[in-house]
Design an enzyme around this catalytic site. Structure first.
Site, PDB file in Angstrom:
ATOM      1  N   GLU A 183       0.440  -1.201  -0.040  1.00 46.16           N
ATOM      2  CA  GLU A 183      -0.082   0.242   0.227  1.00 46.16           C
ATOM      3  C   GLU A 183       0.598   1.444  -0.336  1.00 46.16           C
ATOM      4  O   GLU A 183       0.623   2.503  -0.912  1.00 46.16           O
ATOM      5  CB  GLU A 183      -1.278   0.253   1.467  1.00 46.16           C
ATOM      6  CG  GLU A 183      -1.757  -1.423   0.965  1.00 46.16           C
ATOM      7  CD  GLU A 183      -3.318  -1.316   2.002  1.00 46.16           C
ATOM      8  OE1 GLU A 183      -4.300  -1.139   1.760  1.00 46.16           O
ATOM      9  OE2 GLU A 183      -3.002  -0.322   2.964  1.00 46.16           O
ATOM     10  N   GLY A 266       5.173  -6.801   9.160  1.00 43.45           N
ATOM     11  CA  GLY A 266       4.770  -7.576   9.857  1.00 43.45           C
ATOM     12  C   GLY A 266       4.350  -6.899  11.017  1.00 43.45           C
ATOM     13  O   GLY A 266       5.407  -5.901  11.762  1.00 43.45           O
ATOM     14  N   HIS A 315     -11.799  -5.415  10.811  1.00 41.93           N
ATOM     15  CA  HIS A 315     -13.291  -5.796  10.675  1.00 41.93           C
ATOM     16  C   HIS A 315     -13.379  -7.371  11.634  1.00 41.93           C
ATOM     17  O   HIS A 315     -14.273  -7.530  12.275  1.00 41.93           O
ATOM     18  CB  HIS A 315     -13.452  -6.169   9.433  1.00 41.93           C
ATOM     19  CG  HIS A 315     -12.520  -6.371   8.650  1.00 41.93           C
ATOM     20  ND1 HIS A 315     -12.012  -5.194   7.538  1.00 41.93           N
ATOM     21  CD2 HIS A 315     -12.884  -7.973   7.824  1.00 41.93           C
ATOM     22  CE1 HIS A 315     -11.093  -6.071   6.735  1.00 41.93           C
ATOM     23  NE2 HIS A 315     -11.567  -7.522   6.936  1.00 41.93           N
ATOM     24  N   HIS A 438     -27.602  -2.198 -13.857  1.00 41.02           N
ATOM     25  CA  HIS A 438     -26.096  -2.363 -15.463  1.00 41.02           C
ATOM     26  C   HIS A 438     -26.337  -0.824 -15.711  1.00 41.02           C
ATOM     27  O   HIS A 438     -27.524  -0.155 -16.096  1.00 41.02           O
ATOM     28  CB  HIS A 438     -27.017  -3.005 -16.804  1.00 41.02           C
ATOM     29  CG  HIS A 438     -26.541  -2.549 -17.784  1.00 41.02           C
ATOM     30  ND1 HIS A 438     -24.446  -3.212 -17.753  1.00 41.02           N
ATOM     31  CD2 HIS A 438     -26.156  -1.817 -19.416  1.00 41.02           C
ATOM     32  CE1 HIS A 438     -23.927  -2.423 -19.707  1.00 41.02           C
ATOM     33  NE2 HIS A 438     -24.912  -1.747 -19.800  1.00 41.02           N
TER      34      HIS A 438
HETATM   35  P1  NAI Z   1       2.549  -8.436   7.027  1.00 39.67           P
HETATM   36  O1  NAI Z   1       2.819  -9.708   7.465  1.00 39.67           O
HETATM   37  O2  NAI Z   1       1.299  -8.199   5.755  1.00 39.67           O
HETATM   38  O3  NAI Z   1       3.817  -8.411   6.091  1.00 39.67           O
HETATM   39  C1  NAI Z   1       5.274  -8.469   6.054  1.00 39.67           C
HETATM   40  C2  NAI Z   1       6.090  -9.060   5.146  1.00 39.67           C
HETATM   41  O4  NAI Z   1       7.721  -8.690   5.105  1.00 39.67           O
HETATM   42  C3  NAI Z   1       5.724 -10.276   4.642  1.00 39.67           C
HETATM   43  O5  NAI Z   1       5.765 -10.378   3.028  1.00 39.67           O
HETATM   44  C4  NAI Z   1       7.283 -11.140   5.140  1.00 39.67           C
HETATM   45  O6  NAI Z   1       7.707 -11.794   3.998  1.00 39.67           O
HETATM   46  C5  NAI Z   1       8.783  -9.483   4.630  1.00 39.67           C
HETATM   47  N1  NAI Z   1       9.703 -10.106   5.223  1.00 39.67           N
HETATM   48  C6  NAI Z   1       9.962  -9.744   6.944  1.00 39.67           C
HETATM   49  N2  NAI Z   1      10.998 -10.183   7.470  1.00 39.67           N
HETATM   50  C7  NAI Z   1      11.631  -9.096   5.991  1.00 39.67           C
HETATM   51  C8  NAI Z   1      12.632  -8.651   6.347  1.00 39.67           C
HETATM   52  N3  NAI Z   1      13.712  -9.162   7.107  1.00 39.67           N
HETATM   53  N4  NAI Z   1      13.503  -8.443   4.600  1.00 39.67           N
HETATM   54  C9  NAI Z   1      12.038  -8.414   3.571  1.00 39.67           C
HETATM   55  N5  NAI Z   1      11.271  -8.891   3.788  1.00 39.67           N
HETATM   56  C10 NAI Z   1      10.456  -8.737   5.215  1.00 39.67           C
HETATM   57  O7  NAI Z   1       3.250  -7.440   7.844  1.00 39.67           O
HETATM   58  P2  NAI Z   1       2.816  -5.902   7.374  1.00 39.67           P
HETATM   59  O8  NAI Z   1       2.586  -5.222   5.592  1.00 39.67           O
HETATM   60  O9  NAI Z   1       3.598  -5.418   8.472  1.00 39.67           O
HETATM   61  O10 NAI Z   1       1.011  -5.711   7.753  1.00 39.67           O
HETATM   62  C11 NAI Z   1       1.085  -5.790   9.103  1.00 39.67           C
HETATM   63  C12 NAI Z   1      -0.620  -6.589   9.197  1.00 39.67           C
HETATM   64  O11 NAI Z   1      -0.991  -5.123   9.217  1.00 39.67           O
HETATM   65  C13 NAI Z   1      -0.937  -7.212   8.904  1.00 39.67           C
HETATM   66  O12 NAI Z   1      -1.844  -8.298   9.717  1.00 39.67           O
HETATM   67  C14 NAI Z   1      -2.069  -6.893   7.842  1.00 39.67           C
HETATM   68  O13 NAI Z   1      -3.027  -7.584   7.653  1.00 39.67           O
HETATM   69  C15 NAI Z   1      -2.561  -5.437   8.375  1.00 39.67           C
HETATM   70  N6  NAI Z   1      -3.082  -4.232   7.189  1.00 39.67           N
HETATM   71  C16 NAI Z   1      -3.841  -5.029   6.674  1.00 39.67           C
HETATM   72  C17 NAI Z   1      -4.327  -3.640   5.576  1.00 39.67           C
HETATM   73  C18 NAI Z   1      -5.384  -4.131   5.127  1.00 39.67           C
HETATM   74  O14 NAI Z   1      -6.341  -4.872   5.339  1.00 39.67           O
HETATM   75  N7  NAI Z   1      -5.310  -3.297   4.350  1.00 39.67           N
HETATM   76  C19 NAI Z   1      -3.208  -2.939   5.880  1.00 39.67           C
HETATM   77  C20 NAI Z   1      -2.179  -2.551   6.358  1.00 39.67           C
HETATM   78  C21 NAI Z   1      -2.086  -3.147   7.564  1.00 39.67           C
END
Ligand code: NAI
Length: 464
Positions: A183, A266, A315, A438
């Site tokens: 995002e 994460g 949610h 539509h």
């Molecule tokens: P995430 O778990 O979605 O993604 C983290 C990514 O970082 C993974 O692809 C992982 O492989 C990568 N990663 C981890 N360590 C790394 C490293 N050392 N070097 C490179 N890549 C590495 O976590 P994210 O994006 O931080 O989001 C956190 C939480 O917030 C999630 O649970 C997400 O679902 C939630 N969230 C949801 C949103 C939505 O529903 N639109 C928007 C923003 C966050």
């Protein structure tokens, strides 16, 4: 006598639980140490989407001349955009405060910890304790902060800081290609920033349907984003007012240069300061262990939302809050953890619910797939957003819908229909039987259902 319930944490899990408990006649005490609305309203979903909305409009306006809209001198006014984002947040937070007041919820400002199984200590401007029969913990999550050489440098930031940068950065290196990373890549690349995403896995957005990932990746690459997958960042150094980022792929080192490094690897449950061990609440890697009603092992204490780490989505937290309150007050609660939709606010948007094709295959399920490209949908063509698709995964025998995955305009709104259909265990035929208006993008859902059972109407047979 009224039931008394204490809710710790005022995010979308906690405040929704508080309102539901009040509706069910309980005396409700909500404890919040920071701002009502939690991460989602203050530094998560809402401010990110406010920025993304303007970024998307900007991109659309830039394409204005091709659709009869001559625009001159259009530019992003970042300080005004930041103020607008704050205004949206303030308005929604005040709205929630108003709802809590109208429902006669007592809000305690301070940080809560557990004193015993029925008593919460609140440390704010003063320290006090309150007791209740039921306690619901909804303390959310905090970003994972990686430790690496250079992690303390001022330009190394998390998503919260990424929402309030002093200016639009010229370049940004994002560590982590998950939801937040993607995002932010969409946001800043739309605004003209040179963005590089470093992801250690072979693909970005790991749990999303693979076919959708390819569409969004191509779109972001066209917008100038560079993706480095199977790549690890090892070190950040400050060099000539820039950050030099060392990354490694296949044992080969490369140096990237950027104004900021945003780490989005994460989030983890925010449970460290609750004194859970004092009352014997079971945890697993910081996440509070709960049963199907979100009850912990200690009778009367529940944990909902990110702090139980089941599904880290706003949610889901709200729905768990409602279910936990209803269960704790002796009502029958409904929560289907298999049907929690996900939404990603890139341009085009991505949304899905249920099984992905990869999951259906891994689980050995006999399935059919129906895909409808939005190039065959009139409303998407009008809006110049025809690069997406709707994909339905259905069980082979009865054509019951097992998963719906959408990439395209307003995918995040459309997924509501899919969620309702799946909650009612609808089949593809039943989606077709529901006449869709539509011209709307929702017709693509009906067309994808047609594609499951035979052929879509507005797509040539056999064409890809
Ligand atoms: P995430 O778990 O979605 O993604 C983290 C990514 O970082 C993974 O692809 C992982 O492989 C990568 N990663 C981890 N360590 C790394 C490293 N050392 N070097 C490179 N890549 C590495 O976590 P994210 O994006 O931080 O989001 C956190 C939480 O917030 C999630 O649970 C997400 O679902 C939630 N969230 C949801 C949103 C939505 O529903 N639109 C928007 C923003 C966050």
């Amino acid at each position: 006598m009224k039931n008394k319930i204490i809710i710790i944490g005022g995010g979308p899990g906690g405040y929704v639980a508080a309102i539901r408990a009040a509706q069910l006649g309980a005396e409700v005490h909500l404890v919040e140490g920071d701002k009502i609305g939690g991460t989602c309203l203050n530094v998560g979903c809402i401010p990110t989407k406010a920025l993304l909305h303007t970024a998307e409009l900007y991109q659309r306006v830039l394409k204005g001349p091709t659709i009869g809209l001559d625009v001159e001198g259009v530019r992003v006014n970042w300080p005004v955009l930041l103020k607008h984002k704050e205004k949206v947040v303030t308005r929604l937070v005040q709205g929630v405060q108003g709802l809590l007041k109208a429902n006669k919820v007592t809000v305690h400002k301070g940080y809560a910890s557990l004193k015993d199984k029925h008593t919460v200590k609140i440390e704010g401007s003063t320290t006090k304790t309150i007791s209740a029969d039921k306690i619901i913990i909804s303390t959310g999550s905090v970003p994972v902060h990686l430790r690496f050489p250079g992690s303390q440098l001022p330009g190394v930031i998390d998503s919260t800081a990424g929402l309030s940068l002093a200016e639009i950065p010229s370049s940004l290196i994002i560590i982590g290609g998950g939801v937040i990373g993607t995002e932010f890549a969409a946001l800043y690349s739309s605004l003209g920033t040179k963005v590089t995403v470093v992801e250690m896995l072979p693909e970005i957005l790991p749990p999303v349907d693979g076919q959708l990932i390819q569409v969004i990746k191509k779109e972001l690459i066209d917008q100038g984003v560079t993706f480095l997958t199977e790549t690890k960042m090892t070190e950040v150094k400050e060099e000539k007012a820039e950050l030099a980022v060392k990354v490694v792929k296949d044992q080969k080192e490369q140096e990237l240069r950027g104004q900021y490094v945003l780490v989005a690897v994460g989030r983890k449950p925010n449970t460290a300061k609750l004194d859970l061990e004092k009352v014997g609440i079971n945890t697993n890697k910081g996440a509070i262990v709960v049963d199907e009603n979100f009850a912990t092992n200690v009778p009367g204490i529940y944990a909902i939302g990110d702090c139980n780490a089941l599904t880290m989505l706003a949610h889901a937290a709200s729905a768990q809050g409602v279910a936990a309150v209803e269960h704790s007050l002796g009502h029958k609660a409904h929560y289907n953890n298999k049907l929690i939709p996900y939404c990603i606010y890139t341009n085009p948007e991505i949304a899905g619910v249920g099984l992905t094709e990869e999951q259906a295959r891994e689980q050995g399920i006999a399935y059919e797939v129906g895909v409808f490209p939005l190039a065959g949908n009139g409303k998407s063509v009008i809006e110049g957003c025809e690069k997406g698709l709707v994909k339905i995964i259905a069980d082979k025998k009865y054509k019951e819908i097992l998963g719906v995955h959408i990439i395209g305009p307003r995918a995040t709104d459309l997924i509501g229909e899919a969620t309702v259909a799946m909650t009612l265990e609808a089949t593809a035929e039943e989606i077709i039987a529901a006449v869709h208006p539509h011209p709307t993008i929702s017709e693509a859902m009906m067309e994808a259902a047609h594609a499951v059972t035979g052929n879509a109407i507005h797509w040539p047979p056999g064409a890809k």
